[in-house]
Design an enzyme around this catalytic site. Structure first.
Site, mmCIF file in Angstrom:
data_model
loop_
_atom_site.group_PDB
_atom_site.id
_atom_site.type_symbol
_atom_site.label_atom_id
_atom_site.label_comp_id
_atom_site.label_asym_id
_atom_site.label_seq_id
_atom_site.Cartn_x
_atom_site.Cartn_y
_atom_site.Cartn_z
ATOM 1 N N TYR A 189 0.849 -1.194 0.000
ATOM 2 C CA TYR A 189 0.000 0.000 0.000
ATOM 3 C C TYR A 189 0.890 1.251 0.000
ATOM 4 O O TYR A 189 2.110 1.146 -0.097
ATOM 5 C CB TYR A 189 -0.963 -0.046 1.196
ATOM 6 C CG TYR A 189 -1.969 -1.191 1.082
ATOM 7 C CD1 TYR A 189 -2.863 -1.251 0.011
ATOM 8 C CD2 TYR A 189 -2.003 -2.224 2.011
ATOM 9 C CE1 TYR A 189 -3.774 -2.302 -0.113
ATOM 10 C CE2 TYR A 189 -2.913 -3.278 1.890
ATOM 11 C CZ TYR A 189 -3.794 -3.307 0.827
ATOM 12 O OH TYR A 189 -4.684 -4.341 0.693
ATOM 13 N N GLU A 428 -29.869 -38.768 4.102
ATOM 14 C CA GLU A 428 -28.725 -38.830 3.180
ATOM 15 C C GLU A 428 -28.793 -40.163 2.435
ATOM 16 O O GLU A 428 -28.928 -41.216 3.056
ATOM 17 C CB GLU A 428 -27.410 -38.716 3.975
ATOM 18 C CG GLU A 428 -26.156 -39.111 3.240
ATOM 19 C CD GLU A 428 -25.897 -38.335 1.949
ATOM 20 O OE1 GLU A 428 -26.131 -37.120 1.916
ATOM 21 O OE2 GLU A 428 -25.489 -38.991 0.961
#
Ligand SMILES: Cc1cc2nc3c(=O)[nH]c(=O)nc-3n(C[C@H](O)[C@H](O)[C@H](O)COP(=O)(O)O)c2cc1C
Ligand code: SF4
Length: 658
Positions: A189, A428
């Protein structure tokens, strides 16, 4: 670029039966005494208001972390000036209207005896005009390699104005009752842009020699110090090594660190990298990187200075954290993503309850992956992160809930719904829980998905959910049970290829390979260069198959995070996997694939052909079940095949709506 890291054996040998005594010793940043050595490093969440103010969501999130026992929190990179903003909903510290929000954050942290500071940030050229609405700025008119926008080269007058804004921002932090500030001098930065010859090509007093490149940071430091006075701690974050040609190396960082110590800085926080080197996986190390890759950088700085040093980056193992403090390689340990995954990590470590920790798996999907895509930060393994307010709301009435599918989305939906007091049944069709997490964890360097699966199973076992594995659902089954709500988390189907001559080849679907339903033999051709194609290539190359991957488009795995892709492609190259892009599969012949690349047609030997063509939603049950409950919600891949983080979040959100 090679980085060194800590060997698991070293960590374990040195700390068998560790008590973590050193991690929980007090220590000072300047005059500020903090209760332990654990630091929340700054992490932009994208939860703040567009104008940079904090809000109730931010407050609840920060409170959950403070309550978890961390000693010091550094609030995210907060822009000191509009043109230095980097993310749409980042915290700002650029005007006085942010002070009331910061005051609340400070008061909340102090309730838990946690020290709280803020990171002062200016993105420089590492942002875009889409975010700021203006041209980016930098020391020199050189576009950032990733942002690729031509920045305006700051004049000396403009530099002085920005320096003044750092001072004003620091004063706001003090007025808000925060305990310290950290100047963001890392990650490429604005401050690093001045410090580094990689980005600073100026010929005036702010460029050229080491001293001149340091001048901007020095003046920022003075402005901040003048604003806050001698007793208010000022820390500085630096990139130990930028990992780019011409960039800062550790010897430079040591020099800078010594100068900062002389100026009066109260602590140093050693990270690494910038945007150009981000994909090397060092700044925010992904699953494929080992633990603590930057520790050596912090330790080198620690040797050279007498002020406290914070080490950071994938120090997820409490034993490594303890080792670093115990052996004096660092005074403090930054635990960033660890706290997103489990804000209670410090309290659990202190109590020795390591098995209860919800581990960050370094998937980088929910947090940095989303942030860099302009979205708010989530955590794949903790849907509560950033949704603390939503999770705190109670359900109005107890409902009967059926969840269909026990992949990450279904498991999360069941756990969250049960946690809200609903009566939940989970169905499931296979015998195992975990869905696509099971094959996902079989690729090299992807064991994190198994950690998540085990965590979900453990959490499920703590609930009263009735689990029906090996159960195929039809409308009749569910109608009898009179559910109020059905959550359909039935996942996706693998797409099957349609290629001339397909019946002549030994063609398999990658999913079946990962699930051990079929075995690959001999030389392999993989069709499809998406995420799955690349992962399948590695899965087979490590088993010593000769692998060729064929992709029609010029790009590989566009949906894969840059760091994960960079590291994976490196490994594939090392294993001599041949990758053919812009190549079309024309036909399949016995033990061969015929492809066309530009004008050239060629045959590639293929004892096994693996189709990696993606998947499509498996949501047909949605229509069948319409009459079986008052409400049906579809989540995860059953909506559209995406990442685990999306499945988990959608599972949780569906459960929170009930
Ligand atoms: C979502 C996210 C946002 C981040 N934002 C910042 C930031 O604002 N400032 C900064 O210096 N580093 C930032 N980082 C880097 C972290 O501070 C930290 O150095 C990095 O995540 C590695 O540590 P960890 O493995 O403990 O997460 C961010 C990382 C993540 C994951
Ligand atoms: S999203 Fe993944 S990398 Fe990020 S904090 Fe959560 S588990 Fe860790």
């Amino acid at each position: 670029m090679e980085v060194k890291w800590y060997n698991k054996a070293v960590i374990n040998n040195q700390l068998i039966m560790a008590k973590f005594v050193n991690l929980f010793k007090t220590k000072k940043f300047g005059k500020l005494k903090v209760k332990n050595r654990l630091v929340m490093p700054p992490m932009v969440r994208n939860y703040a208001e567009k104008d940079g103010r904090s809000n109730s969501r931010y407050l609840k999130h920060i409170e959950s972390i403070a309550a978890g026992g961390v000693g010091t929190m550094i609030l995210e990179a907060s822009y000191i000036s509009e043109e230095g903003k980097g993310f749409s909903n980042q915290l700002g510290i650029h005007k006085d209207s942010v002070i009331p929000g910061l005051k609340k954050l400070a008061r909340t942290a102090h309730k838990y005896k946690t020290a709280i500071g803020i990171q002062l940030y200016h993105a420089g050229r590492e942002t875009s005009s889409h975010i700021t609405g203006m041209q980016t700025v930098a020391p020199s008119p050189i576009p950032d390699p990733t942002e690729q926008e031509m920045p305006h080269a700051l004049t000396v007058g403009e530099i002085k104005k920005i320096i003044g804004k750092y001072g004003a921002a620091a004063l706001r932090a003090k007025k808000a009752g925060l305990d310290f500030v950290e100047i963001h001098g890392a990650h490429g930065y604005l401050i690093t842009q001045f410090l580094s010859p990689f980005s600073n090509k100026r010929t005036d007093e702010y460029g050229g020699s080491d001293e001149n490149r340091f001048k901007f940071l020095q003046e920022v430091y003075y402005a901040v110090r003048r604003a806050v006075g001698p007793d208010f701690p000022v820390l500085v974050r630096l990139s130990g090594d930028e990992f780019v040609p011409e960039g800062l190396k550790i010897k430079d960082t040591i020099k800078i660190s010594k100068k900062l110590e002389t100026l009066g800085a109260d602590g140093l926080h050693i990270s690494a990298g910038n945007y150009a080197s981000y994909n090397q996986g060092i700044m925010i190390p992904p699953m494929a990187m080992p633990e603590g890759p930057l520790v050596e950088l912090a330790a080198a700085v620690k040797k050279a200075v007498n002020i406290p040093v914070i080490a950071v980056a994938k120090i997820h193992n409490p034993k490594l954290a303890e080792l670093l403090v115990k052996t004096g390689q660092a005074d403090f340990v930054g635990i960033g993503r660890t706290l997103l995954a489990d804000p209670e990590w410090p309290n659990k470590v202190k109590a020795g309850k390591l098995a209860d920790i919800n581990n960050c798996i370094a998937c980088n999907q929910g947090c940095i992956g989303r942030l860099f895509a302009g979205q708010e930060v989530w955590c794949t393994v903790s849907p509560k992160t950033g949704r603390e307010e939503m999770f705190a709301k109670k359900a109005r009435a107890r409902k009967r809930v059926a969840v269909i599918g026990a992949g990450p989305g279904g498991l999360t939906a069941a756990i969250v719904a049960a946690g809200r007091g609903h009566k939940v049944a989970l169905y499931e069709k296979t015998k195992k829980l975990g869905g696509q997490l099971i094959p996902a964890a079989r690729s090299p360097y992807r064991a994190g998905w198994e950690i998540l699966r085990q965590r979900l199973i453990t959490d499920l076992n703590k609930t009263k959910v009735t689990v029906h594995t090996g159960t195929i659902i039809n409308a009749g089954t569910l109608k009898k049970s009179k559910f109020d709500v059905i959550i359909l988390a039935s996942g996706s189907f693998a797409i099957k290829p349609h290629i001339p001559g397909i019946e002549k080849g030994n063609i398999v679907i990658s999913r079946d390979l990962f699930e051990n339903k079929v075995q690959a033999v001999g030389d392999i051709v993989i069709i499809g260069g998406g995420c799955l194609g690349l992962q399948t290539a590695e899965f087979l190359a490590v088993k010593n198959h000769k692998v060729t991957l064929v992709e029609m488009s010029p790009n590989l795995a566009v949906e894969m995070p840059g760091d994960e892709k960079y590291l994976l492609l490196q490994r594939l190259t090392n294993m001599h996997v041949s990758i053919l892009t812009e190549t079309e599969v024309l036909s399949i012949e016995p033990r061969a694939v015929v492809v066309q690349q530009g004008e050239i047609t060629k045959k590639i030997q293929a004892d096994t052909i693996v189709a990696c063509l993606g998947s499509k939603p498996n949501n047909e049950l949605g229509t069948t079940l319409k009459q079986s409950a008052k409400k049906i919600m579809v989540v995860g891949d059953a909506v559209a095949p995406r990442r685990v983080t999306d499945a988990v979040a959608e599972g949780a959100l569906a459960a929170l709506k009930i």
